[in-house]
Design a protein around this motif. Structure first.
Motif, PDB file in Angstrom:
ATOM      1  N   GLU A  59       8.927   5.966   9.082  1.00  0.00           N
ATOM      2  CA  GLU A  59       8.156   7.213   9.003  1.00  0.00           C
ATOM      3  C   GLU A  59       8.897   8.320   8.266  1.00  0.00           C
ATOM      4  O   GLU A  59       8.302   9.346   7.915  1.00  0.00           O
ATOM      5  CB  GLU A  59       7.794   7.679  10.418  1.00  0.00           C
ATOM      6  N   ARG A  60      10.208   8.127   7.983  1.00  0.00           N
ATOM      7  CA  ARG A  60      10.951   9.217   7.338  1.00  0.00           C
ATOM      8  C   ARG A  60      11.942   8.751   6.270  1.00  0.00           C
ATOM      9  O   ARG A  60      12.768   9.527   5.814  1.00  0.00           O
ATOM     10  CB  ARG A  60      11.696  10.055   8.375  1.00  0.00           C
ATOM     11  N   VAL A  61      11.886   7.498   5.878  1.00  0.00           N
ATOM     12  CA  VAL A  61      12.810   7.001   4.856  1.00  0.00           C
ATOM     13  C   VAL A  61      12.049   6.644   3.582  1.00  0.00           C
ATOM     14  O   VAL A  61      11.103   5.854   3.606  1.00  0.00           O
ATOM     15  CB  VAL A  61      13.595   5.765   5.352  1.00  0.00           C
ATOM     16  N   PHE A  62      12.476   7.240   2.473  1.00  0.00           N
ATOM     17  CA  PHE A  62      12.025   6.850   1.139  1.00  0.00           C
ATOM     18  C   PHE A  62      12.988   5.761   0.660  1.00  0.00           C
ATOM     19  O   PHE A  62      14.182   6.009   0.535  1.00  0.00           O
ATOM     20  CB  PHE A  62      12.066   8.037   0.172  1.00  0.00           C
ATOM     21  N   TYR A  63      12.465   4.593   0.406  1.00  0.00           N
ATOM     22  CA  TYR A  63      13.306   3.436   0.061  1.00  0.00           C
ATOM     23  C   TYR A  63      13.244   3.173  -1.434  1.00  0.00           C
ATOM     24  O   TYR A  63      12.165   3.027  -2.020  1.00  0.00           O
ATOM     25  CB  TYR A  63      12.831   2.208   0.827  1.00  0.00           C
ATOM     26  N   ARG A  88       1.559  12.954  -1.864  1.00  0.00           N
ATOM     27  CA  ARG A  88       2.436  13.879  -2.591  1.00  0.00           C
ATOM     28  C   ARG A  88       3.346  13.112  -3.547  1.00  0.00           C
ATOM     29  O   ARG A  88       3.581  13.540  -4.680  1.00  0.00           O
ATOM     30  CB  ARG A  88       3.273  14.694  -1.608  1.00  0.00           C
ATOM     31  N   ALA A  89       3.853  11.963  -3.105  1.00  0.00           N
ATOM     32  CA  ALA A  89       4.717  11.163  -3.969  1.00  0.00           C
ATOM     33  C   ALA A  89       3.933  10.606  -5.155  1.00  0.00           C
ATOM     34  O   ALA A  89       4.441  10.558  -6.279  1.00  0.00           O
ATOM     35  CB  ALA A  89       5.348  10.024  -3.166  1.00  0.00           C
ATOM     36  N   GLU A  90       2.706  10.197  -4.922  1.00  0.00           N
ATOM     37  CA  GLU A  90       1.865   9.679  -6.006  1.00  0.00           C
ATOM     38  C   GLU A  90       1.602  10.765  -7.041  1.00  0.00           C
ATOM     39  O   GLU A  90       1.615  10.510  -8.254  1.00  0.00           O
ATOM     40  CB  GLU A  90       0.558   9.145  -5.429  1.00  0.00           C
ATOM     41  N   ALA A 100       0.817  -1.211   0.000  1.00  0.00           N
ATOM     42  CA  ALA A 100       0.000   0.000   0.000  1.00  0.00           C
ATOM     43  C   ALA A 100       0.853   1.265   0.000  1.00  0.00           C
ATOM     44  O   ALA A 100       0.369   2.341  -0.359  1.00  0.00           O
ATOM     45  CB  ALA A 100      -0.935   0.003   1.212  1.00  0.00           C
ATOM     46  N   CYS A 101       2.122   1.150   0.401  1.00  0.00           N
ATOM     47  CA  CYS A 101       3.038   2.302   0.436  1.00  0.00           C
ATOM     48  C   CYS A 101       4.083   2.228  -0.677  1.00  0.00           C
ATOM     49  O   CYS A 101       5.068   2.972  -0.653  1.00  0.00           O
ATOM     50  CB  CYS A 101       3.739   2.382   1.783  1.00  0.00           C
ATOM     51  N   LEU A 102       3.873   1.335  -1.644  1.00  0.00           N
ATOM     52  CA  LEU A 102       4.852   1.099  -2.703  1.00  0.00           C
ATOM     53  C   LEU A 102       4.359   1.667  -4.027  1.00  0.00           C
ATOM     54  O   LEU A 102       3.241   1.375  -4.465  1.00  0.00           O
ATOM     55  CB  LEU A 102       5.104  -0.405  -2.844  1.00  0.00           C
ATOM     56  N   PRO A 155       7.008   6.782   3.061  1.00  0.00           N
ATOM     57  CA  PRO A 155       6.366   6.926   4.368  1.00  0.00           C
ATOM     58  C   PRO A 155       4.894   7.308   4.181  1.00  0.00           C
ATOM     59  O   PRO A 155       4.575   8.147   3.313  1.00  0.00           O
ATOM     60  CB  PRO A 155       7.153   8.063   5.027  1.00  0.00           C
ATOM     61  N   PRO A 156       3.994   6.722   4.958  1.00  0.00           N
ATOM     62  CA  PRO A 156       2.555   6.959   4.738  1.00  0.00           C
ATOM     63  C   PRO A 156       2.171   8.430   4.658  1.00  0.00           C
ATOM     64  O   PRO A 156       1.329   8.812   3.830  1.00  0.00           O
ATOM     65  CB  PRO A 156       1.908   6.271   5.948  1.00  0.00           C
TER      66      PRO A 156
END
Length: 471
Positions: free
Chosen positions: A294-298, A324-326, A154-156, A318-319
């Motif tokens: 909560e603070r790392v973009f992997y 914004r990333a989407e 869901a966060c990928l 991070p959730p």
């Protein structure tokens, strides 16, 4: 009468099961050209007897090689080599960081035939969700878990490779006028992205493990202080490669990872973790994203672990940042190829991905050993195995080596392309050197290039190799 096999049976001198050792030995001889296309392999029962192993072991090894397209079986005729060695060019290219080839000519056709029987026509007729088809996000998350990264689908976000994932992360976190904090020596692609996006770059001093926490603390003081003064500026992010750092090959131990995460938490700064050189799960070297989700973009992709042409990347966000990333992903590209995603899914399901990954890791170890034997102490020792090695050299020697190597027909990574020219701190000359990418060339080309560089090091007055050179 059947022709005899030209292969001299052996098991590779590696840790692993007999099937893995046989697979590695045949892979090396096929990909190096020692076993040419069309060469017959020994009959399975005869090979088992000659090596003193079980028939099932030989069958398993042959099946692994067939899945990768390196062998083909003809009913009633035998098993034959189906791969070709890499082609030679005008230059031997040690400047492009790609994994060793582990895919034979027959694999693409067999994969597409399998897809034709099971592909969903509707998938090829409509736009997917911005983040990617849920089934493919689930599959990539499952692959990440095999590497030791627990990723929530869901966060990928699916991206067109790791470079695209980095662009989305930088756009999301930094925005126009933002600041990117990086290691003094870093991935050339992220420096190119920073220039393209108009970001300020802050280079941070390094040691054998990579970015130093004390130097990061000082750099964040300056960067965040400047951001406060510049009301119109963007955000601040820290980018690093904690495992098999590009280009210096350093890896952070658990204590260093905890210290970096603690600093960023204390200052409420986002981290962007580039983990494309993680080849196996290692609990002692956990992803930063598992320490501070909560603070790392992997960032990771299939291009470095399976095949350069499989341009499928993943960005675990991070959730709180996901929407914004989407939006940044939507602005930079409407969809990732569903056909490429279907290939990924097929390879994971039928075991091809596992076989290719194991073969790449073994070939990478072999190439690293070759580089170590030829370049000796001129080469920096590394905790992890990857597709590049590092020659620590003072800036003038690094620049001279690049020019001299090109004159001999060998391309190396330009030293200036990995150097973070900081806007807030002075460059760190102690971190200077040259990256050699050893994954792409054919084995004989690689050995010739490394020997040429070993000779140049002596001619330039750099530390010359003293270990025994391979015969």
């Amino acid at each position: 009468m059947r022709l005899q096999s030209p292969w001299h049976p052996r098991l590779a001198e590696i840790d692993g099961s007999p099937a893995e050792r046989l697979d590695a030995a045949l892979s090396q001889d096929i990909l190096s050209g020692a076993l040419p296309v069309g060469a017959r392999l020994p009959a399975q029962r005869d090979l088992a007897w000659r090596l003193g192993i079980g028939l099932g072991t030989v069958t398993k090894a042959y099946a692994m090689l067939e899945r990768r397209g390196l062998l083909r079986s003809e009913r009633g005729a035998g098993t034959f080599v189906a791969a070709t060695a890499a082609r030679h060019g005008d230059f031997i290219d040690l400047s492009r960081n790609v994994p060793p080839s582990a895919v034979g000519e027959r694999l693409p056709g067999r994969t597409l035939a399998a897809l034709a029987r099971r592909i969903d026509a509707e998938m090829l007729s409509t736009y997917p969700p911005v983040a990617g088809h849920p089934r493919f996000r689930n599959e990539l998350a499952r692959w990440f878990r095999r590497l030791g990264m627990e990723a929530d689908p869901a966060c990928l976000l699916l991206t067109g490779g790791a470079q695209h994932a980095l662009a989305v992360a930088l756009t999301t976190v930094c925005g126009p006028g933002g600041t990117l904090v990086v290691e003094a020596q870093t991935y050339p692609g992220v420096l190119a992205l920073a220039r393209h996006l108009g970001l300020r770059v802050v280079g941070v001093a390094m040691d054998g493990q990579g970015m130093r926490p004390d130097a990061l603390d000082e750099a964040l003081d300056e960067a965040l202080g400047r951001a406060l003064k510049d009301a119109g500026g963007g955000g601040t992010a820290v980018y690093l490669t904690p495992t098999m750092q590009n280009p210096t090959t350093g890896s952070m131990d658990r204590g260093r990872r905890d210290a970096i995460v603690a600093l960023c938490r204390a200052r409420d700064v986002v981290l962007i973790e580039d983990d494309v050189y993680r080849l196996v799960p290692e609990p002692d070297f956990p992803p930063l994203a598992s320490l501070a989700p909560e603070r790392v973009f992997y960032v990771n992709s299939l291009s470095k672990t399976l095949n350069p042409a499989l341009r499928i990347g993943g960005l675990v966000v991070p959730p709180a940042w996901f929407e914004r990333a989407e939006a940044a992903l939507h602005a930079s590209g409407l969809m990732i190829s569903p056909l490429g995603c279907a290939v990924m899914e097929q390879w994971v399901l039928d075991g091809t991905a596992e076989a290719i990954g194991a073969a790449i890791r073994e070939e990478a170890r072999r190439r690293r050993a070759l580089a170590s034997a030829i370049l000796g102490p001129a080469l920096r020792e590394a905790r992890h195995v990857g597709y590049h090695v590092w020659l620590p050299l003072a800036p003038p020697l690094a620049a001279a080596l690049e020019v001299a190597a090109r004159a001999l027909g060998v391309l190396v990574t330009p030293p200036e392309s990995t150097r973070a020219t900081s806007t807030l701190t002075a460059p760190d000359p102690a971190a200077s050197g040259v990256r050699l990418c050893i994954g792409g060339p054919a084995p004989d080309d690689l050995e010739a290039a490394l020997r040429a560089i070993a000779g140049l090091l002596g001619n330039l007055g750099a530390p010359a190799p003293t270990r025994p050179v391979l015969a």
